[in-house]
Write a protein that holds these residues in place. Structure first.
Motif, PDB file in Angstrom:
ATOM      1  N   ALA A 406       0.831  -1.203   0.000  1.00 17.01           N
ATOM      2  CA  ALA A 406       0.000   0.000   0.000  1.00 17.01           C
ATOM      3  C   ALA A 406       0.866   1.252   0.000  1.00 17.01           C
ATOM      4  N   LEU A 407       2.051   1.178   0.606  1.00 12.81           N
ATOM      5  CA  LEU A 407       2.962   2.319   0.623  1.00 12.81           C
ATOM      6  C   LEU A 407       3.334   2.728  -0.797  1.00 12.81           C
ATOM      7  N   LYS A 408       3.712   1.792  -1.611  1.00 11.96           N
ATOM      8  CA  LYS A 408       4.105   2.102  -2.989  1.00 11.96           C
ATOM      9  C   LYS A 408       2.928   2.637  -3.800  1.00 11.96           C
ATOM     10  N   GLU A 409       1.727   2.195  -3.479  1.00  8.46           N
ATOM     11  CA  GLU A 409       0.546   2.627  -4.233  1.00  8.46           C
ATOM     12  C   GLU A 409       0.150   4.051  -3.886  1.00  8.46           C
ATOM     13  N   PHE A 410       0.223   4.438  -2.619  1.00  7.42           N
ATOM     14  CA  PHE A 410      -0.341   5.724  -2.207  1.00  7.42           C
ATOM     15  C   PHE A 410       0.704   6.812  -1.941  1.00  7.42           C
ATOM     16  N   ALA A 411       1.979   6.447  -1.824  1.00  7.04           N
ATOM     17  CA  ALA A 411       3.025   7.457  -1.696  1.00  7.04           C
ATOM     18  C   ALA A 411       3.278   8.095  -3.059  1.00  7.04           C
ATOM     19  N   TYR A 412       3.550   9.394  -3.058  1.00  2.00           N
ATOM     20  CA  TYR A 412       3.640  10.135  -4.321  1.00  2.00           C
ATOM     21  C   TYR A 412       4.909   9.823  -5.101  1.00  2.00           C
ATOM     22  N   SER A 413       6.028   9.674  -4.418  1.00  2.00           N
ATOM     23  CA  SER A 413       7.304   9.548  -5.113  1.00  2.00           C
ATOM     24  C   SER A 413       8.131   8.409  -4.536  1.00  2.00           C
ATOM     25  N   GLU A 414       9.133   8.006  -5.285  1.00  2.00           N
ATOM     26  CA  GLU A 414      10.048   6.972  -4.807  1.00  2.00           C
ATOM     27  C   GLU A 414      10.824   7.480  -3.596  1.00  2.00           C
ATOM     28  N   GLU A 415      11.092   8.793  -3.563  1.00  2.00           N
ATOM     29  CA  GLU A 415      11.785   9.375  -2.414  1.00  2.00           C
ATOM     30  C   GLU A 415      10.950   9.214  -1.136  1.00  2.00           C
ATOM     31  N   GLU A 416       9.637   9.421  -1.268  1.00  2.00           N
ATOM     32  CA  GLU A 416       8.754   9.248  -0.116  1.00  2.00           C
ATOM     33  C   GLU A 416       8.715   7.787   0.319  1.00  2.00           C
ATOM     34  N   VAL A 417       8.677   6.884  -0.639  1.00  2.00           N
ATOM     35  CA  VAL A 417       8.685   5.458  -0.329  1.00  2.00           C
ATOM     36  C   VAL A 417       9.954   5.087   0.435  1.00  2.00           C
ATOM     37  N   GLU A 418      11.096   5.525  -0.050  1.00  2.00           N
ATOM     38  CA  GLU A 418      12.372   5.198   0.585  1.00  2.00           C
ATOM     39  C   GLU A 418      12.481   5.824   1.973  1.00  2.00           C
ATOM     40  N   ASN A 547      -2.015  10.619 -13.695  1.00  2.00           N
ATOM     41  CA  ASN A 547      -2.482   9.366 -14.299  1.00  2.00           C
ATOM     42  C   ASN A 547      -3.742   8.843 -13.618  1.00  2.00           C
ATOM     43  N   GLY A 548      -4.615   9.796 -13.272  1.00  2.00           N
ATOM     44  CA  GLY A 548      -5.891   9.428 -12.666  1.00  2.00           C
ATOM     45  C   GLY A 548      -5.800   9.035 -11.200  1.00  2.00           C
ATOM     46  N   LYS A 549      -4.626   9.200 -10.569  1.00  2.00           N
ATOM     47  CA  LYS A 549      -4.452   8.821  -9.176  1.00  2.00           C
ATOM     48  C   LYS A 549      -4.161  10.056  -8.321  1.00  2.00           C
ATOM     49  N   THR A 550      -4.819  10.106  -7.164  1.00  2.00           N
ATOM     50  CA  THR A 550      -4.671  11.244  -6.254  1.00  2.00           C
ATOM     51  C   THR A 550      -3.579  10.967  -5.223  1.00  2.00           C
ATOM     52  N   TYR A 551      -2.817  12.011  -4.916  1.00  2.00           N
ATOM     53  CA  TYR A 551      -1.784  11.934  -3.887  1.00  2.00           C
ATOM     54  C   TYR A 551      -1.849  13.203  -3.050  1.00  2.00           C
ATOM     55  N   PHE A 552      -1.422  13.104  -1.804  1.00  2.00           N
ATOM     56  CA  PHE A 552      -1.302  14.285  -0.946  1.00  2.00           C
ATOM     57  C   PHE A 552       0.162  14.403  -0.524  1.00  2.00           C
ATOM     58  N   VAL A 553       0.770  15.515  -0.899  1.00  2.00           N
ATOM     59  CA  VAL A 553       2.213  15.698  -0.754  1.00  2.00           C
ATOM     60  C   VAL A 553       2.492  16.851   0.205  1.00  2.00           C
ATOM     61  N   ILE A 554       3.344  16.612   1.194  1.00  2.00           N
ATOM     62  CA  ILE A 554       3.727  17.659   2.140  1.00  2.00           C
ATOM     63  C   ILE A 554       4.848  18.487   1.525  1.00  2.00           C
ATOM     64  N   VAL A 594     -17.280  11.948   3.819  1.00  2.00           N
ATOM     65  CA  VAL A 594     -16.259  11.460   2.895  1.00  2.00           C
ATOM     66  C   VAL A 594     -16.542  11.965   1.484  1.00  2.00           C
ATOM     67  N   ASP A 595     -15.506  12.427   0.782  1.00  2.00           N
ATOM     68  CA  ASP A 595     -15.620  12.786  -0.626  1.00  2.00           C
ATOM     69  C   ASP A 595     -15.888  11.510  -1.427  1.00  2.00           C
ATOM     70  N   PRO A 596     -17.079  11.370  -2.034  1.00  2.00           N
ATOM     71  CA  PRO A 596     -17.431  10.099  -2.684  1.00  2.00           C
ATOM     72  C   PRO A 596     -16.517   9.720  -3.844  1.00  2.00           C
ATOM     73  N   GLU A 597     -16.037  10.709  -4.599  1.00  2.00           N
ATOM     74  CA  GLU A 597     -15.160  10.391  -5.729  1.00  2.00           C
ATOM     75  C   GLU A 597     -13.799   9.882  -5.247  1.00  2.00           C
ATOM     76  N   LEU A 598     -13.227  10.556  -4.262  1.00  2.00           N
ATOM     77  CA  LEU A 598     -11.956  10.114  -3.711  1.00  2.00           C
ATOM     78  C   LEU A 598     -12.112   8.748  -3.042  1.00  2.00           C
ATOM     79  N   HIS A 599     -13.226   8.579  -2.358  1.00  2.00           N
ATOM     80  CA  HIS A 599     -13.499   7.307  -1.678  1.00  2.00           C
ATOM     81  C   HIS A 599     -13.517   6.154  -2.688  1.00  2.00           C
ATOM     82  N   LYS A 600     -14.214   6.347  -3.772  1.00  2.00           N
ATOM     83  CA  LYS A 600     -14.314   5.313  -4.815  1.00  2.00           C
ATOM     84  C   LYS A 600     -12.928   5.000  -5.389  1.00  2.00           C
ATOM     85  N   GLU A 601     -12.158   6.047  -5.644  1.00  2.00           N
ATOM     86  CA  GLU A 601     -10.812   5.853  -6.193  1.00  2.00           C
ATOM     87  C   GLU A 601      -9.933   5.054  -5.233  1.00  2.00           C
ATOM     88  N   VAL A 602      -9.948   5.431  -3.954  1.00  2.00           N
ATOM     89  CA  VAL A 602      -9.117   4.751  -2.958  1.00  2.00           C
ATOM     90  C   VAL A 602      -9.501   3.279  -2.848  1.00  2.00           C
TER      91      VAL A 602
END
Length: 660
Positions: A406-418, A547-554, A594-602
């Motif tokens: 799940a980390l690789k799927e929802f983290a925005y970048s490889e730097e965040e994953v690492e 690419n149709g995927k939402t991310y939240f980046v600090i 809950v935002d229904p569109e974001l919920h469906k995507e997640v």
């Protein structure tokens, strides 16, 4: 010469079904314990199994009836056990065992077997009728007619705990009886409360409130009262445990706990907690009682739970350092000075190895605990905080056994994953330690503020307060100075994970179209959503879609820490002043919808990973080893069959009669 066989690798993840995964945990350093310590843990662990029936009944009045019916089918059904329908029934049975009833343990909505009503009837009729919880003179057909709508009707008892207008009427919990209303509950307990009482008992903690022809009265949980048969069994094992306790301190507070169970007197409960919280020297510890009020829509009545443990000596070193500096953290908190404790008393912190989970801690446990819950006891005598290291290790090891992340799927970048791979586990444990050790124990109520002033919002706001305290201090240079954090980059892993989870990934746990109802999930959503909104002008947290995927980046970690501090100050003010209206507004605006569109995507992204969002455990089995009629050791086995475990519990630790 025969080659030695390689030692079989321990598997942490042993089963998956519905949205659940089942794991095992290990008892590290078991062989380093003395025979007396092992015996003490064995007796306490037996006591931890004896309250299982209580929790089932507290969660819903017909749960025991349904569970015993399921057990009867699994133990005696003579029909085809290989067909798809029977396998679907087994999945339903596992879900009931996991949730301690027919309502989801986290989302709290009723779930249903994926079989027909006709097949359900066939299963019951094809089982041993003597094992069914029939009323006197009741036929199996009559019993099936009663039970079928309870299990299958989507509108009947649809929520365990409701946040709708009439939070008692629309909740299936079994804390109230006789059509009692929220206003009547408030009026009943308001009459009991003493104005300006600085040492109030936890009103209503250990009772069902009943309305009948005689009026409104409490049915108290005690040895000769409600749940008496199970409580007597718990007392029996506690008495055996006291014979082999490590010291007189343990024997003293255990005797107080037994007295409380015998009388139901909440003043005795306070006396037990005061004695228990002052024991910081014992290697072995336990929690056993009616403790947390999360399941009560009114935030007053407690479910039964138990945890048995011994110290993780190495990991405790870090917890001890944090506890010893409690006053520094309190003094430097961003909250108003009016709400700070002048003196932090008796803050003890440790990391533990759990040997048994029971009641509301089983199969899905917390990973940290801070007790007792009474604010005045915390203020005058301190609190105990624990981080449960062997469970956190099991969660991490089980995740490693899964093929997708799940980390690789929802983290925005490889730097965040690492970053999260490098520091995530360490900072997660540290955040939990800060949450439990200092967060819950921080701050104070102003004189005249009642402990239950925030009512149905108290649990969510209290968890938010503790989380915010931990998040704020995780990024403080003091962490590196104390040697509990390796460097000033590490905290960023927890910030990333927290915002990612609160804004997005935890929504995988919520059914489409539903609100967020569980207190801990609401707390995380509240914090993340509030910080996202308040930091929007400065782009502190940025929403990106690629690419149709939402991310939240600090983008600004320092500014985010400032926002955590700002919200902590407000939540502490709300608690200290008992500002119900402000607390209600905060929760309803940020924590529920809950935002229904974001919920469906997640949901789609998470489901594609094939992962299960909720986890729980099978308890190890501790067995006495006898030689010449004398116990010479206690061995540990690690079962892997979830159904077999619960059928065994049903046979050996069922003390309450199922009624309908």
């Amino acid at each position: 010469m025969k080659e030695p066989q390689p030692k079989e690798e321990f598997k942490f993840l042993v089963d998956q079904f519905a949205d659940l995964r089942i794991m095992r945990y290990q008892l590290n350093d078991w062989d380093q314990l003395t025979l007396q310590q092992k015996a003490y843990l064995y007796y306490l662990s037996e006591a931890a199994r004896c309250g299982r029936d209580i929790l089932f009944d507290q969660n819903f009045k017909y749960n025991l009836c349904i569970r015993k019916t399921i057990e009867a089918v699994l133990n005696s059904y003579q029909g085809d056990r290989e067909c798809e329908d029977f396998n679907s029934f087994v999945v339903y049975a596992k879900r009931v065992f996991f949730s301690n009833g027919i309502h989801h343990h986290y989302a709290e909505d009723k779930f249903f077997p994926e079989i027909t009503e006709a097949y359900f009837a066939e299963l019951i009729k094809g089982s041993d009728a003597t094992l069914l919880p029939l009323n006197e003179g009741e036929t199996v057909d009559e019993f099936v007619a009663f039970l079928t709508p309870v299990v299958f009707d989507k509108e009947l008892y649809k929520m365990r705990r409701s946040s709708e207008e009439d939070i008692i009427k629309n909740s299936a919990v079994n804390f109230y009886e006789g059509g009692i209303t929220k206003k009547e509950v408030e009026k009943f307990y308001d009459k009991m409360r003493k104005p300006n009482d600085v040492t109030p008992i936890s009103y209503g903690l250990n009772s069902k409130l009943v309305k009948d022809k005689k009026g409104i009265h409490e049915d108290v949980y005690k040895a000769d009262g409600l749940y008496g048969e199970a409580i007597q069994a718990i007392i029996g094992w506690l008495e055996k445990a006291n014979e082999v306790a490590e010291n007189d301190i343990q024997r003293d507070y255990t005797r107080k706990l037994i007295s409380y169970y015998q009388t139901g007197d909440l003043k005795t409960w306070d006396e037990y907690n005061i004695a228990w919280v002052q024991d910081s020297v014992s290697h072995i510890d336990f929690v056993n009682g009616f403790i947390e009020d999360y399941n009560d829509p009114m935030g007053m009545k407690a479910t039964w739970e138990s945890i048995v443990d011994y110290k993780d000596l190495e990991a405790t070193k870090r917890s001890t350092i944090i506890g010893e500096n409690a006053q520094w953290f309190e003094d430097h908190s961003p909250v108003d000075n009016r709400f700070k404790k002048e003196e932090c008393k008796g803050v003890s912190a440790k990391s533990i190895i759990v040997t048994a989970l029971g009641g509301d801690c089983f199969p899905s446990p917390p990973i940290g605990i801070n007790l007792p819950n009474a604010d005045w006891i915390r203020k005058d005598y301190g609190s105990k905080s624990v981080t449960i290291t062997n469970l956190m290790i099991a969660y991490d090891k089980a995740a490693e056994e899964c093929p997708k992340s799940a980390l690789k799927e929802f983290a925005y970048s490889e730097e965040e994953v690492e970053l999260c791979k490098k520091y995530g586990s360490e900072t997660d444990i540290l955040h939990t330690t800060l949450h439990e050790c200092l967060g819950h124990g921080s701050g104070k109520l102003l004189p005249g503020t009642q402990p239950g002033a925030l009512k149905e919002f108290s649990s969510t706001l209290e968890e938010a307060r503790a989380d915010l305290f931990g998040l704020y201090y995780l990024a403080d240079p003091k962490m590196v100075e104390l040697g509990v954090l390796p460097d000033m980059e590490a905290y960023k892993a927890e910030f990333c994970g927290y915002i990612r989870n609160g804004m997005m990934s935890q929504l995988a746990r919520v059914e489409l179209g539903k609100d967020v109802t569980e207190s801990h999930m609401q707390n995380r959503k509240l914090i993340a959503e509030w910080c996202y909104e308040k930091g929007m002008a400065n782009n502190v947290i940025e929403k990106k879609v690629e690419n149709g995927k939402t991310y939240f980046v600090i983008n600004d970690f320092e500014a985010l820490r400032g926002l955590f501090g700002e919200l902590l100050a407000e939540v502490q003010r709300i608690k200290s002043e008992g500002d119900y209206a402000a607390g209600k507004a905060l929760v309803e605006k940020y924590a529920v919808k809950v935002d229904p569109e974001l919920h469906k995507e997640v949901k789609e992204r998470y489901d594609a990973l094939g992962l299960k969002p909720y986890g729980g455990f099978i308890n190890p089995v501790i067995t006495p080893v006898e030689k010449d009629d004398k116990v010479v050791d206690y061995t540990v086995e690690y079962p892997s069959d979830f159904v077999a475990e619960h059928l065994d519990l049903g046979k050996r630790y069922s003390f309450l009669k199922a009624t309908h």
